[in-house]
Structure formats: structure tokens, C-alpha cells
Design a protein around this motif. Structure first.
Motif, short mmCIF file in Angstrom:
data_model
loop_
_atom_site.label_atom_id
_atom_site.label_comp_id
_atom_site.label_asym_id
_atom_site.label_seq_id
_atom_site.Cartn_x
_atom_site.Cartn_y
_atom_site.Cartn_z
N PHE A 195 5.77 -5.68 -7.95
CA PHE A 195 5.83 -7.07 -8.42
C PHE A 195 6.62 -7.92 -7.44
N VAL A 196 7.76 -7.42 -6.97
CA VAL A 196 8.58 -8.17 -6.01
C VAL A 196 7.81 -8.38 -4.71
N LEU A 197 7.11 -7.35 -4.24
CA LEU A 197 6.35 -7.46 -3.00
C LEU A 197 5.20 -8.46 -3.13
N VAL A 198 4.53 -8.45 -4.27
CA VAL A 198 3.42 -9.40 -4.48
C VAL A 198 3.96 -10.83 -4.50
N VAL A 199 5.11 -11.05 -5.15
CA VAL A 199 5.71 -12.38 -5.16
C VAL A 199 6.09 -12.80 -3.74
N ALA A 200 6.66 -11.85 -2.97
CA ALA A 200 7.00 -12.15 -1.58
C ALA A 200 5.75 -12.48 -0.77
N LEU A 258 0.82 -1.21 0.00
CA LEU A 258 0.00 0.00 0.00
C LEU A 258 0.85 1.26 0.00
N ALA A 259 1.97 1.22 0.72
CA ALA A 259 2.84 2.40 0.77
C ALA A 259 3.41 2.71 -0.62
N VAL A 260 3.85 1.68 -1.35
CA VAL A 260 4.41 1.91 -2.68
C VAL A 260 3.33 2.40 -3.64
N VAL A 284 9.67 1.99 -11.74
CA VAL A 284 10.26 1.59 -10.47
C VAL A 284 9.20 1.05 -9.52
N SER A 285 8.09 1.77 -9.39
CA SER A 285 7.05 1.32 -8.47
C SER A 285 6.44 0.00 -8.91
N LEU A 290 -2.69 -2.26 -8.46
CA LEU A 290 -3.11 -1.66 -9.74
C LEU A 290 -2.94 -0.15 -9.77
N LEU A 291 -2.45 0.45 -8.69
CA LEU A 291 -2.31 1.91 -8.66
C LEU A 291 -1.24 2.39 -9.63
N ALA A 292 -0.19 1.59 -9.85
CA ALA A 292 0.87 2.02 -10.76
C ALA A 292 0.34 2.17 -12.20
#
Length: 489
Positions: free
Chosen positions: A298-303, A133-135, A292-293, A269-271
Motif C-alpha cells: 500500500f505504501v509503495l503504491v501510494v509512493a 514486484l519484489a514484495v 505486513v506485505s 494483488l498477490l498478497a
């Protein structure tokens, strides 16, 4: 006689502060408006302090930190009225900015403490959710609030840093609100009021920054949104359920709910949504910011998926353990013991090994239970299971709870004499000075597991009839005894 109704403190605060808030909205901009607005703002900090003293939550540090943050915000409102309205100082940054910027980390730290108190230990899922959410909202804030604000400022580093602190502070507070929701979403009234207060405050702050960046009109109308936030902050702290807000939450609250999935999907989906909105409005796209965002999201969703799969594996393993083990002693339960006995029976047939089973029964367990109570009986069962497991470690012998105070011992590879010797060692470690009777049976190489255990059970009853605290061995099956005589005849 009818009992006279007396409003609760949180209800009284809500009514009184709402009246002042309505007057504040109705009064035109000026000293009176600012005075009423400052009163509502200050009442949020005072109500939070009063609520903390009144209800005395066990973990009060988060609430006192929140009080300090709201007080800093109220001092910002008061000095804003003095500097901008009364003294007509128009410089930026100014005295109020010092208090406003200080309020963000204090409120964020208060929420972080609530989240950690509600869910002690590592909270990887909550951190990832807050980061997503922060990103997402950070990109939105950067595109429509930060860049325009920085473009309007002169080349002044302090002014630029202060202008940047507001949207960054909003994103940090939003991330901490998500942490609280993930860790402490008890569904209490206080949590709902606090979530509404924080969300409304962030909305009002974003509207103020937007109005300052894109319009030249008076933005006093945003004060109406701010006062709603102040009223909700005070009501949340004065509500009695605030005591439970930072209590450790049940494990069921940590499940990946549909609401959390919807929120995280929207944030992810905000990006692309920000890029689409820029193109629709004819604004130059922030290409690198979106790239960048998007990569970070993508990395955070995979994590997050990895964490979810890890939690699923843990729960699957736990369910498997629960299905296989006895919940009281942690030993194999009867169903698992049947399967293990069948496995060892097959192994003994293929290897030609000895297979021996023994049934152990704690002596006079019913009398022990009736005299000392069921909790003492449970402690005896757990203690016996723990002591026997330790004594059998390394012997290759399996131990299971067969039912009640009975235990099943299965050995593949040891003879009956060796198993009987092990049983003698187990007698020395029975807790509470108790004893047990045991019945032992050796597999004849043909009989099924049911008949093998039945012979051990008959031997157990023979041990009880012999005075208990002893072991009896079952004779070989009748077929093995009669077979040679028939062949000899």
C-alpha cells in the motif's frame, strides 16, 4: 551468382545448443544427462563472453558481470553432477550451493548496471516498480517455497541460510529484471531474449524448489526449463543489438504504459491472492506475512502514485513553458508577448504609468546567415538573447522574440528617455561584433497594443533608413497632435 547464406553467431549458437539441449532432455538421468546439461549451461557463459568481445558494447562492465554470474551457475551445475551423481554425496549444503548462491548477486548486479547505464541518475519510479514486484512475489515465495523448505530442514543454521538464499535470490533477480525493463526497454531482440532467459531461469528455479519441497519424485524434468534459459542467455549476448541494451533510452520509454500498469496491478494483488489460495487449498493462512506485505505494498503504491503525479506536474509545466517561450532563445514568444503587453497596458492605465515598447532588429542578419551559415545565425540569436536578458535583469523590462531576428522590449514605469538609455547599454553586449537598429514608441494612454507596436515598427524602419545601428522614436499618434489645434480653433 547467388550469395551463400552464412548463419549469424547468435543463430549458430541457438541451433547447436538447442540440439544438445534436446538430447539432454531425452537422455535419462545419469552421468550422460548431467554431462549434456553442463555443456549447455557452460555454453551460456561462453557465449556471453564471446558476444561481449565480438560486439564490444560501449558499456561492457554489465555484460562481463553477467558472464561471471552465468559461469558461477555453470560451475554449480558441473559440481552438482560430480558431487551428487558421480560421488553420491547427499549432504546439504554442498559444493554446488556455493556457486549457485554466488550466481544470484552477480546476475542481479549485472542487470542493475544495465538499468543504471540505460537511465543515468535517479530512477525513483523504477525502484518503486521493482520493490512492488519484489514484495508481491516475495510473499508468494515465502508462503509456498521458503516456509516449507525451512520446516523440512534440521536445526542447522548454515543449511537454513542456504535454503533461504535461493528464493530470496530469485526475488532479487526478478526485481532487477523489472529495473532493466523500466529503464532499458528498447524493444531490441537482445532485450527480448535476455528477458526470456531471466524469466525462464526464475521459473525453473521456482519449479525445482517447489518439487523439492512438495514431491518425492525425481525433479530432472525441470532441467528442460533450465536449458531453455541457457540457450536464451547465449543468444541474447551474441545478438548484435546487445550493444544498445544499456544505451540511454529515449524519454518515451519512461512513460507509464498499459503493460506496466497491468504488471504492477497484478503484483499488488498477490498478497490477497496468496491468502485466497491458501484458504482454497486448506492450508493455514500466513496472517502476519499477508498483513505486513499488504501494508508495504500500500505504501509503495501510494509512493508510485505520488511519483506519477510529480512527473505529470513536471510535464504540464514543461508544456506550459513550451507554449509560452521561443524554443531557440528561451524568451517569451510572440503570442506570450502580446498577452504580456496587454497586461502591462492595463496596469499602465490603472496606475497612470508610462508604457514604452521598442522593436530591435539585428542589422544585416540575412547576410550574416548567408555568409556563416544558419547554425552561426542561431548562435547569434541565442547569444544576443542571453546577453540582453542579463543586461536587463532587475530593470523590470520584458524581452521577447518577436520573429526572425526581431525582438520586442516592453517597459511599464520607465520613460522613453530611460528606455533609450537601456538600448544604448544593450548595443555594447551584442555578440559577434554585430549591431542592431531599434524603433521606440510611447503609449498615448488610449491606443490599442496593435497600433502601439505598429508605431514602433515605423520607427524601426526609420532607424534602418538612417543608416542602422541607431534608435528612432515614433512621434505621438496623429489624434494627439491634431486634437489641441481643433480645440484651440
Amino acid at each position: 551468382m547467388r550469395t551463400r547464406y552464412r548463419p549469424l553467431p547468435w543463430q549458430l549458437h541457438t541451433v547447436c545448443s538447442t540440439v544438445v539441449a534436446v538430447l539432454c532432455v531425452l537422455v535419462p538421468a545419469g552421468l550422460l544427462h548431467d554431462a549434456l546439461f553442463s555443456c549447455v549451461s557452460l555454453s551460456a557463459a561462453v557465449a556471453t563472453a564471446v558476444g561481449t568481445r565480438l560486439h564490444r558494447p560501449q558499456r561492457a562492465s554489465a555484460w562481463w558481470t553477467l558472464t561471471a554470474g552465468l559461469l558461477a551457475w555453470a560451475l554449480g551445475d558441473i559440481t552438482y553432477a560430480v558431487c551428487y551423481t558421480w560421488l553420491d554425496w547427499q549432504d546439504f549444503p554442498n559444493v554446488p550451493d556455493l556457486f549457485y548462491v554466488l550466481a544470484y548477486p552477480l546476475i542481479a548486479v549485472a542487470m542493475l548496471r544495465m538499468a543504471r547505464q540505460a537511465r543515468p541518475g535517479a530512477d525513483r519510479e523504477g525502484v518503486i516498480d521493482a520493490s512492488i514486484l519484489a514484495v508481491g512475489f516475495g510473499l508468494l515465495s515465502w508462503t509456498f517455497l521458503v516456509r516449507p523448505a525451512l520446516a523440512e530442514l534440521p536445526q542447522d543454521l548454515p543449511a537454513g541460510l542456504v535454503a533461504l538464499a535461493y528464493p530470496v535470490g530469485d526475488v532479487v533477480v526478478l526485481a532487477m529484471l523489472v529495473r532493466v525493463f523500466a529503464a532499458a526497454g528498447h524493444g531490441s531482440r537482445a532485450f527480448g531474449l535476455m528477458a526470456g532467459a531471466a524469466s525462464t531461469m526464475l521459473l525453473a528455479d521456482a519449479l525445482w524448489q517447489w518439487a523439492d519441497a512438495y514431491t518425492t519424485n525425481d525433479a530432472t524434468w525441470v532441467d528442460g526449463v533450465f536449458v531453455v534459459s541457457y540457450v536464451l542467455w547465449g543468444a541474447a549476448a551474441l545478438h548484435p543489438s546487445m550493444r544498445r541494451l544499456s544505451d540511454p533510452s529515449p524519454s518515451s520509454r519512461h512513460e507509464f504504459s498499459t503493460l506496466r500498469l497491468v504488471v504492477l496491478t497484478a503484483a499488488s494483488l498477490l498478497a490477497p491472492g496468496t491468502l485466497a489460495l491458501q484458504l482454497a487449498l486448506g492450508l493455514p493462512p500466513e496472517g502476519w506475512a499477508v498483513v505486513v506485505s499488504s501494508a508495504v505494498l500500500f505504501v509503495l503504491v501510494v509512493a508510485r502514485m505520488a511519483a506519477l503525479l510529480g512527473r505529470l506536474r513536471e510535464q504540464t509545466a514543461l508544456l506550459g513553458d513550451l507554449a509560452r517561450t521561443d524554443p531557440l532563445t528561451g524568451l517569451l514568444n510572440r503570442r506570450s508577448a502580446d498577452a504580456e503587453l496587454e497586461r502591462l497596458r492595463t496596469r499602465a492605465r490603472h496606475e497612470g504609468s508610462a508604457l514604452v515598447v521598442a522593436l530591435l532588429d539585428l542589422d544585416h542578419f540575412k547576410a550574416f546567415n548567408d555568409t556563416l551559415g544558419h547554425p552561426a545565425g542561431d548562435r547569434l540569436l541565442v547569444g544576443a538573447a542571453s546577453a540582453w536578458t542579463a543586461a536587463l535583469r532587475g530593470s523590470g523590462v520584458q524581452l521577447a522574440r518577436w520573429g526572425g531576428e526581431e525582438f520586442l522590449l516592453v517597459s511599464c514605469g520607465l520613460g522613453a528617455d530611460r528606455v533609450e538609455h537601456l538600448l544604448t547599454g544593450l548595443r555594447a553586449v551584442v555578440p559577434e561584433g554585430q549591431t542592431f537598429s531599434a524603433g521606440l514608441a510611447r503609449w498615448d494612454g488610449h491606443e490599442d497594443a496593435v497600433h502601439l507596436v505598429a508605431r514602433a515598427d515605423q520607427a524601426l524602419y526609420a532607424a534602418k533608413h538612417a543608416g542602422r545601428d541607431c534608435t528612432r522614436t515614433a512621434p505621438a499618434p496623429a489624434l494627439d497632435v491634431e486634437g489641441p489645434a481643433r480645440r484651440a480653433g
